[in-house]
Structure formats: C-alpha cells, structure tokens
Design a protein around this motif. Sequence first.
Motif, short mmCIF file in Angstrom:
data_model
loop_
_atom_site.label_atom_id
_atom_site.label_comp_id
_atom_site.label_asym_id
_atom_site.label_seq_id
_atom_site.Cartn_x
_atom_site.Cartn_y
_atom_site.Cartn_z
N THR A 21 26.26 -53.41 -59.97
CA THR A 21 26.31 -52.54 -60.86
C THR A 21 27.35 -51.27 -60.35
O THR A 21 28.22 -50.88 -61.33
N ASP A 84 16.12 -50.07 -67.84
CA ASP A 84 14.82 -49.25 -67.62
C ASP A 84 15.26 -47.71 -67.41
O ASP A 84 14.72 -46.67 -66.93
N ALA B 16 15.19 -63.00 -53.19
CA ALA B 16 15.87 -63.88 -54.11
C ALA B 16 17.24 -63.40 -54.44
O ALA B 16 18.04 -64.29 -54.55
N TYR B 24 12.89 -66.77 -55.41
CA TYR B 24 13.37 -66.44 -56.66
C TYR B 24 12.49 -67.27 -57.76
O TYR B 24 12.09 -66.86 -58.60
N LEU B 28 10.17 -65.59 -60.40
CA LEU B 28 10.21 -65.88 -61.77
C LEU B 28 8.86 -66.37 -62.19
O LEU B 28 8.35 -66.04 -63.45
N LEU B 57 13.09 -64.22 -69.20
CA LEU B 57 13.55 -64.86 -68.13
C LEU B 57 14.87 -65.02 -67.89
O LEU B 57 15.87 -64.77 -66.83
N LEU B 58 15.47 -65.50 -69.11
CA LEU B 58 17.17 -65.71 -68.82
C LEU B 58 17.92 -64.33 -68.97
O LEU B 58 18.91 -64.46 -68.16
N HIS B 61 17.59 -63.19 -65.41
CA HIS B 61 18.42 -64.01 -64.56
C HIS B 61 19.87 -63.30 -64.84
O HIS B 61 20.68 -63.00 -63.89
N LYS B 63 21.07 -60.57 -65.81
CA LYS B 63 21.41 -59.14 -65.66
C LYS B 63 20.56 -58.75 -64.47
O LYS B 63 20.40 -57.51 -64.32
N ARG B 64 20.34 -59.55 -63.55
CA ARG B 64 19.50 -59.37 -62.38
C ARG B 64 20.33 -58.11 -61.63
O ARG B 64 19.58 -57.45 -60.63
N HIS B 65 21.65 -57.92 -61.61
CA HIS B 65 22.17 -57.09 -60.92
C HIS B 65 22.05 -55.67 -61.36
O HIS B 65 22.60 -54.66 -60.80
N THR B 66 21.30 -55.35 -62.55
CA THR B 66 21.07 -54.03 -63.10
C THR B 66 19.67 -53.68 -62.41
O THR B 66 19.29 -52.54 -62.89
N ARG B 68 17.69 -51.78 -59.49
CA ARG B 68 17.63 -51.13 -58.58
C ARG B 68 16.96 -51.57 -57.43
O ARG B 68 15.62 -51.47 -57.51
N TRP B 76 11.40 -52.11 -64.82
CA TRP B 76 12.52 -52.97 -65.17
C TRP B 76 12.37 -54.22 -66.03
O TRP B 76 12.83 -54.54 -67.09
N ILE B 80 13.37 -55.06 -70.34
CA ILE B 80 14.14 -56.24 -70.49
C ILE B 80 13.36 -56.96 -71.58
O ILE B 80 13.95 -57.14 -72.61
#
Lengths: 212, 177
Positions: A21, A84, B16, B24, B28, B57-58, B61, B63-66, B68, B76, B80
Amino acid sequence: METDDLIKALAADARRSRLSTPAAWSGAVLAAVAVAGIVFFSLLGARPDIVGAAQSFRFLFKFVVTIALAASAFGPLTMLSRPDADARALMARLAIAPALLAAGIIAELTISAPDTWSTKLVGTNSLVCVTFIPLIGIGPLALLLLALRHGAPSQPTLAGAMAGLTAGGVAATFYAAHCTDDSPLFVATWYTIAIAVLTALGALTSRRFVHW
Amino acid sequence: MSGADDSELARLFRVALEGDERAYGDFLRGTADLIRGWAHRRTVAGLDPEDIVQETLLAIHVKRHTWRRDGPVAPWLYAIARHKLVDALRRQGRHPRVDIGEVEDRIAAEEPEAARDWEIGRALETLTPGQRSVVTAISVEGRTISEAARSLDMNETAVRVALHRGLTAIAKRFGRD
C-alpha cells in the motif's frame, strides 16, 4: 467448491503478493505531480514576472494554502484506502487550508480599501482558473483513484472526495504559479469552485470505479 | 475474539505474507471460522452464510496488502466481511434469487450440504479452461503446485501464474452474473 478447498487454492498462491500500500501511494503521488506538471507547462506555464512575484507575500501565500490542502487531504485519502480505516481524526486536518485562507481574507480586508475588494475578488483570470485547475487536476485524480482501487476502501465516496481534494490541491499549486490574481479574495472564490469540481468528480465516480 | 487469538492470527498472517503457504492456510482456516460465526448471525433469507465466508476469504486474499502488519487483524477482517455482506445484500435486493415461499420450503426440508449451489461455482465457470483446471486441481483435487504441474503437463511457474490469475478473476466475478 467447499470452503476448505478454496483455502487450499488461496494458500498455494501465498507467494504472489501485490504492490504494498505505501509503495502504491508513493508511485501514485509521484506520477500525479508529474502529470500535473506536464499538463501545466504544456498548456499554461509560469507567469513571466514570477521572479518578482516571488517577493510578494500574497503570491507566496497562495502556495501555502494549496499545498496545505493537498497535504491535508492526502493523509485521509491513504488511510481510507484500507477497509478498517477510521479517518475521522485525520479529517480534522482538512480545516487547516480553509482556516489559513480565512486568515488571509481577514488580513486582505484589513489592509486594503473596501472599494478594491470587488475588483480583487473578480480578478482577471476567473474563467482561466475554473477551466485549467480541473484540466490540470483530472489526470492526477485518475491516478489517485487508480491507487485507491488497488486498496480496499469501505467508504469509496468519501475516499473519492479526498482524491479529488488532493488532486485539486496539486493542480491549484501549479496553477497558482501562472495566475496573476494573488488576492486571497480571488483564491477563496475561484480556486474553491475549481477544486470543488474535482472533489465532486472524485466522489461521484469513485464508488463505481474502485468497486471491489 | 480475545486479544490472544488476535495476536496468534496476526502472527500467522505476518508469516503468511512472507510467502509461507502452511501459515497462510492456518490463518485462512482460523479466519473462516471467525467469519462463519459472524455471518451466521447476520445473513438473511436467501443468502447462504458460506457464500459470504468464501467471498470474504477471496477478498482477504486479493486485498491482503491493505493490512497494516503492526496492527490488530480482527478489525481488518470484519471490515472486509462487512463490506462483502453489504454488497451481497445489495445484489440480493436487486435480483432476489429466491422468494419467501421457497425459503420456507427449504428451511422445512433442511437441504443436505452437498446439494448446495454456491456462488463460487458460478464464478469458477467463467474462468478460461486452463485457469479452471489449475484452480480445480489445487482446490478440489487437493494437489500441490508441483503435482498439478505434472498432471497438467505445465511448468510450475505457469501453474502459479494461472492459479493467481484464476483466483483474482474469481474474486472479481464472485456473485456477479
């Protein structure tokens, strides 16, 4: 497909991750400023007397306001790209640029004669201002929305408005180097209209564009 | 969820994100349990909570870079899940898949698990044949990347690419007709 089977597939894809990000936002900002600069210098360019103008407090004050706007909207924008996000604390900073401008207006009204106020407000470039700020800002807005789409905003309309404000701040910063109307009265009127156009555009297009 | 559960889940997620497939998978599965309980309390007639679990879950997967990495993971995850539930309710409002009478019949009959027609099946059908065979081999057939590569006569990189693209496409098309 059972959920456990789905998890097997997702786990097998663990190694291929996407751009982080912060990296996405750094890239978007650099590209946004570059695009705004290219559009500005190819369509308008700086005013010829910029060296002399740089001595004037009114001229410099325009940059204080526009840079403050871009910087204060960028914080909530990046935060809102996470699902979030609680951007309320950062949103308070959005008051900085209007507060600076209000102080500038008070100073202008204090030091200048009342019969000059309307001339200063109307200026000579109002049409150029409301045309070119959105024109310079549209590319940056698209880039910021692209970075937003890379994220996962749960309040896409608000996030899109922040993208519009940031793009508006960047575009106005460039435009301010061209415009010879330096009074805070002019800035508060015409810059505001132009930036509001970009903000509305960001807010209205964001939900559909960033859908995830 | 207690703080200890969150820090364990966050630890698994951090590992993960470095590319550890086993961590991972554990993350999950723990997440699926959390979201399943959450979704069961919130879904309405005509929405299968398991669809919400799978769609969440998809989304986690892709958007996992969002997330922190220094923060808690539960807020988080639930953000989602909430986003996906609202989205599903909105779709349901636009194109109701079942009417009330049918739901009552179904509740009365208590359909067996295996007969359920999940949304993900429809998304899977939209993939290219190559992507679909890779995704199916690794999920339903439970093969590893290298086993899938052998059985499909592909190299491992191509399998990984097809899997990645296939999952991204499923996440995008989930629930959309």
